[in-house]
Motif scaffolding. Structure first.
Motif, PDB file in Angstrom:
ATOM      1  N   SER A   1       0.842  -1.198   0.000  1.00 30.40           N
ATOM      2  CA  SER A   1       0.000   0.000   0.000  1.00 30.40           C
ATOM      3  C   SER A   1       0.882   1.254   0.000  1.00 30.40           C
ATOM      4  O   SER A   1       1.716   1.411   0.905  1.00 30.40           O
ATOM      5  N   PRO A   2       0.726   2.141  -1.021  1.00 32.25           N
ATOM      6  CA  PRO A   2      -0.072   1.924  -2.227  1.00 32.25           C
ATOM      7  C   PRO A   2       0.672   1.034  -3.209  1.00 32.25           C
ATOM      8  O   PRO A   2       1.903   1.022  -3.235  1.00 32.25           O
ATOM      9  N   ALA A   3      -0.080   0.318  -4.055  1.00 31.55           N
ATOM     10  CA  ALA A   3       0.515  -0.544  -5.069  1.00 31.55           C
ATOM     11  C   ALA A   3       0.330   0.017  -6.466  1.00 31.55           C
ATOM     12  O   ALA A   3       0.928  -0.498  -7.410  1.00 31.55           O
ATOM     13  N   ALA A   4      -0.477   1.069  -6.606  1.00 31.13           N
ATOM     14  CA  ALA A   4      -0.731   1.679  -7.908  1.00 31.13           C
ATOM     15  C   ALA A   4      -0.763   3.197  -7.735  1.00 31.13           C
ATOM     16  O   ALA A   4      -1.096   3.722  -6.669  1.00 31.13           O
ATOM     17  N   GLY A   5      -0.416   3.899  -8.824  1.00 33.22           N
ATOM     18  CA  GLY A   5      -0.431   5.353  -8.781  1.00 33.22           C
ATOM     19  C   GLY A   5       0.614   5.947  -7.857  1.00 33.22           C
ATOM     20  O   GLY A   5       0.453   7.071  -7.357  1.00 33.22           O
ATOM     21  N   VAL A   6       1.712   5.237  -7.611  1.00 36.71           N
ATOM     22  CA  VAL A   6       2.755   5.704  -6.694  1.00 36.71           C
ATOM     23  C   VAL A   6       3.472   6.905  -7.311  1.00 36.71           C
ATOM     24  O   VAL A   6       3.738   6.934  -8.527  1.00 36.71           O
ATOM     25  N   GLU A   7       3.790   7.899  -6.490  1.00 34.94           N
ATOM     26  CA  GLU A   7       4.494   9.091  -6.952  1.00 34.94           C
ATOM     27  C   GLU A   7       5.864   8.700  -7.537  1.00 34.94           C
ATOM     28  O   GLU A   7       6.714   8.141  -6.838  1.00 34.94           O
ATOM     29  N   PRO A   8       6.116   8.962  -8.824  1.00 29.75           N
ATOM     30  CA  PRO A   8       7.373   8.519  -9.441  1.00 29.75           C
ATOM     31  C   PRO A   8       8.625   9.121  -8.811  1.00 29.75           C
ATOM     32  O   PRO A   8       9.674   8.474  -8.782  1.00 29.75           O
TER      33      PRO A   8
END
Length: 496
Positions: A216-223
């Protein structure tokens, strides 16, 4: 097996050292026949120290390193060895079967003309008896080689118990068999007592627990960078000698358990760890929770740029310390979103030059208190600091040896009258990633002490990078006939 004939009396003495030691180690076991009713095994560990006196003898030698573990075997903090289960079968109704374990231990002593390799031990249970087998090889520059493959080397005394679906053998006494003695050309007598053996394996009577990981989070992580939370369940805190697991982030690669240089960040999670920036705790029920700081772009330790928006990256778990056990492997995908605020990235490149293996000592003299004849004078050795900054994690050994004690009048106290009780500690380094491990040498009593080289402390390959402090209590036994006076000797520490 290739047998060699006895040579001259001098060679026979040297050969005795090598082959007798080999016999002591060969009491690990290999695969044997399975009954038709047996079920497949899963998980478990075999733990054994072979023979403490032999480990001390080899550790004081000139091997580089004297003792090394590979192929899934590991060296425990007390100097014994752990081998992970690799398979086998067992019938709980009859108590018969074979548990196979993997890994290799190499004992190297070039000055005494031998290298001994021990691999693939196994435990065979049949008709109320427990036997040990192993692959053992002796390579010598002074005699023909000796090689034994999965021979019955030793018997174990004691009854393994069963805890649910797990068979447990704890500190079972090991005795060399006649077949084992014959395998070593009769240099080692049948009936010799070896170090006790402990082992576990699962009968498969219960549904095996499958490691599961949540991110968590696994998607939409800040690059540009974020801290993700990783939770796990179903892991085995006792597997592979309780070595634990690594929790990492990066792309999938071949042989990921030995190719960690491509990963961006790694934490060591084990039963005995306390939480730090580089470590966390694996609970007794097989669960854990930790955090990883990750970003979409990074440069790995090979100098290659990794872009996790172009290739799929994962939170990866796997058995620690290069273990061949793949039952702890998981891959949980992580995806990155659009950079917040439309900002720009800055790529940072750093060059690592590597460093040396160094030794420092806190002082150059030790004064022991005055004592009477027949008494023991005790004092502290000046602490030695070892720094392994080579970047190879190749292992090292710090060995000490003392000259005879001589008075101004020419009287002598033998070097072996100086004994010691070594201590060793690894300094905590949050940048280390893989934690450093150091093992103190065995204690030496006055009268059987430092006249020959003995290990003060050692660090095995795979866990030797970092900084360490080694010391010892010195104990000089004064002979009843020693004339009064001041005696001096030189203690030399050698790092290799």
């Amino acid at each position: 097996m290739t047998r060699s004939r006895a040579g001259t009396p001098r060679w026979r003495s040297t050969r005795w050292v090598a082959v007798a030691a080999l016999g002591a180690m060969a009491a690990l076991a290999g695969a044997g026949p399975a009954s038709a009713a047996e079920a497949d095994l899963s998980g478990g560990t075999l733990t054994w120290g072979f023979k403490a006196s032999f480990r001390t003898y080899v550790s004081g030698g000139n091997g580089s390193p004297p003792i090394a573990a590979s192929n899934g075997a590991s060296i425990n903090a007390d100097g014994t060895f752990a081998f992970p289960a690799t398979g086998g079968s067992y019938d709980p109704t009859t108590g018969t079967g074979t548990a196979r374990y993997g890994g290799t231990i190499v004992f190297s002593y070039p000055a005494h003309f031998f290298t001994i390799t021990l691999a693939n031990p196994a435990v065979e249970l049949a008709d109320g008896a427990v036997q040990l087998k192993a692959d053992v090889e002796l390579v010598s520059t002074a005699a023909e080689p000796v090689q034994v493959e999965q021979a019955t080397i030793a018997t174990l005394t004691g009854s393994p118990g069963q805890d649910g679906a797990t068979v447990v053998g704890t500190d079972l006494a090991a005795v060399l068999t006649a077949e084992g003695a014959s395998a070593f050309n009769g240099f080692y007598a049948a009936g010799e007592t070896l170090d006790p053996v402990s082992f576990t394996f699962s009968t498969g009577g219960e549904e095996p627990t499958v490691p599961t990981v949540g991110v968590s989070p696994a998607a939409g992580v800040e690059p540009a960078g974020a801290v993700i939370t990783v939770t796990g369940s179903g892991f085995d805190p006792e597997a592979n000698g309780a070595a634990g697991i690594y929790v990492s982030f990066g792309p999938k690669v071949d042989n990921h358990w030995t190719n960690a240089s491509v990963l961006q960040v790694t934490k060591w999670v084990s039963r005995d760890n306390l939480p730090t920036d580089a470590r966390d705790t694996l609970n007794t029920d097989g669960t854990f929770q930790t955090t990883l700081p990750i970003s979409a772009l990074y440069t790995d330790r090979n100098g290659a740029e990794v872009d996790c928006t172009a290739v799929q990256c994962y939170v990866i778990t796997f058995a620690a310390r290069g273990s061949a056990d793949r039952s702890q492997d998981t891959f949980t995908p992580v995806t990155f979103g659009t950079p917040a605020g439309g900002g720009t990235d800055q790529r940072i490149t750093a060059t690592v030059r590597g460093g040396p293996l160094t030794l420092g000592v806190a002082g150059d003299s030790v004064t022991l208190p005055a004592v009477g004849n027949g008494e023991v004078a005790s004092g502290a050795l000046n602490s030695a600091s070892v720094a392994d900054l080579r970047g190879t994690n190749a292992g090292w050994s710090l060995v000490g040896q003392v000259t005879d004690f001589v008075s101004a009048g020419g009287d002598v106290i033998a070097a072996d009258n100086l004994g010691w009780v070594p201590t060793a500690a690894a300094e905590t380094d949050p940048l280390a990633g893989v934690p450093a491990v150091v093992t103190p040498g065995s204690a030496a009593e006055p009268g059987a002490g430092l006249g020959s080289a003995r290990a003060l402390c050692t660090s095995a390959a795979g866990a030797s990078a970092g900084s360490f402090t080694c010391g010892a209590q010195l104990n000089l036994g004064v002979p009843p006939a020693a004339p009064a006076g001041d005696y001096t000797a030189t203690l030399t520490l050698t790092l290799s």
